[in-house]
Design an enzyme around this catalytic site. Sequence first.
Site, short mmCIF file in Angstrom:
data_model
loop_
_atom_site.label_atom_id
_atom_site.label_comp_id
_atom_site.label_asym_id
_atom_site.label_seq_id
_atom_site.Cartn_x
_atom_site.Cartn_y
_atom_site.Cartn_z
N LYS A 100 -17.39 3.21 17.46
CA LYS A 100 -16.44 2.10 17.56
C LYS A 100 -17.20 0.76 17.59
O LYS A 100 -18.20 0.65 18.27
CB LYS A 100 -15.63 2.24 18.85
CG LYS A 100 -14.55 1.20 19.01
CD LYS A 100 -14.06 1.11 20.45
CE LYS A 100 -14.63 -0.11 21.14
NZ LYS A 100 -13.74 -0.89 21.98
N LYS B 296 -18.83 -5.12 21.34
CA LYS B 296 -19.89 -6.03 21.76
C LYS B 296 -20.94 -5.30 22.57
O LYS B 296 -22.12 -5.60 22.50
CB LYS B 296 -19.30 -7.18 22.58
CG LYS B 296 -18.64 -8.24 21.74
CD LYS B 296 -17.77 -9.17 22.59
CE LYS B 296 -16.31 -8.99 22.26
NZ LYS B 296 -15.37 -9.49 23.28
N LYS C 202 -18.37 2.15 31.02
CA LYS C 202 -19.26 1.04 31.39
C LYS C 202 -20.31 1.48 32.42
O LYS C 202 -21.48 1.16 32.29
CB LYS C 202 -18.45 -0.14 31.91
CG LYS C 202 -17.75 -0.89 30.77
CD LYS C 202 -16.89 -2.04 31.25
CE LYS C 202 -16.19 -2.71 30.06
NZ LYS C 202 -15.02 -3.47 30.46
#
Length: 321
Positions: free
Chosen positions: A190, A193, A110
């Site tokens: 993968k 979202k 992230k």
Amino acid sequence: MRILSGIQPTGQPHLGNYFGMMEPAIRLQDEGEALYFIADLHALTTVHDPEALRRNSLEMAIDFMACGLDPKKATLFRQSDIPEVTELAWVLSSVTPMGLLKRCHSFKDKTGKGMEATHGLFSYPVLMAADIVLYDSDVVPVGQDQKQHLEVTRDLVVKINEAYGEETLRLPEPRIHAAAAAVPGLDGQKMSKSYHNTLPVFGEDKPLRKAIMRIPTDSTPLEDAKPTEESTILALYKLVASAAEFEQMVADHENGGVGYGDFKKRLFEAYWEYFAAFRRHRNEIAADPGEVTRILQDAATRAREIAVPVMDRVRKAVGLR
Ligand code: ADP
Ligand code: TRP
């Protein structure tokens, strides 16, 4: 057997969420005492728009029920309705080595994508461990990407039990469904979202048809045989088509004479058909949001009946009482 899992209300659920977590969780609701929650405290690490968080939380509950979660069988609640979870997260934090969290992929992924390195994002796995052990959970159905978080949870349980007694926390087991452990997204990475490569379970006809038609493919001429290894189209089709339809598409790849456009159309049709009944069910549920709110509240009461005695046990074990 107590089964527990959570899903973040960070946007529309997609095929990865459905086949990796929701569908296995829904199947398990018949096999034990199932507790599923909307992880709004976790979502707070990335969603900073209050209206969006509120709306997404309700929508995710509706989506989960539309997919087959039966609120009479499974307890579906909002994570933040059980305040004990943050207290337990603090207790766990106090035995969590920094190195354990530094090794976690999700934080590195992230922040690598430009997200601010907040403490919430860093300590995310500790809160997740608290989610799991607060309910004395035995089994946790999740996708492959959550495996490391389950390992952190198990490490923390062992540490707490070594320090405060073997009976303090129950050791949970991950349940990862091999056939859908890592569903690929439209770009072959993968499905996630945060990669903007998803096929949402409850999307709209036209944009999804377009998104499927844009799946990148190689330049094999129509009449030639096409590779079946690492094919995003085949991997997704396998999830939503019947076994016979899937075999036919494999054969059409091997024999040549059929183009990628045709395969993509078949993929769209199978996908659209697969979720048709869920879409109808969703419209019925969404017509009465007040009822959904009541279901979440009742479930929170039931979840708290489990959480409060566990938290008491932990307070006594560690010396807070
Ligand atoms: P996302 O990566 O889209 O933000 P979440 O982190 O909210 O998804 O994941 C919710 C659940 O869905 C987790 O149990 C996760 O393991 C599962 N999941 C997410 N993406 C996939 C995927 N591509 N394949 C299989 N399972 C997935
Ligand atoms: N971290 C999980 C995800 O992103 C969501 C989650 C939070 C969870 N707490 C949990 C999953 C406890 C299983 C058990 O998908």
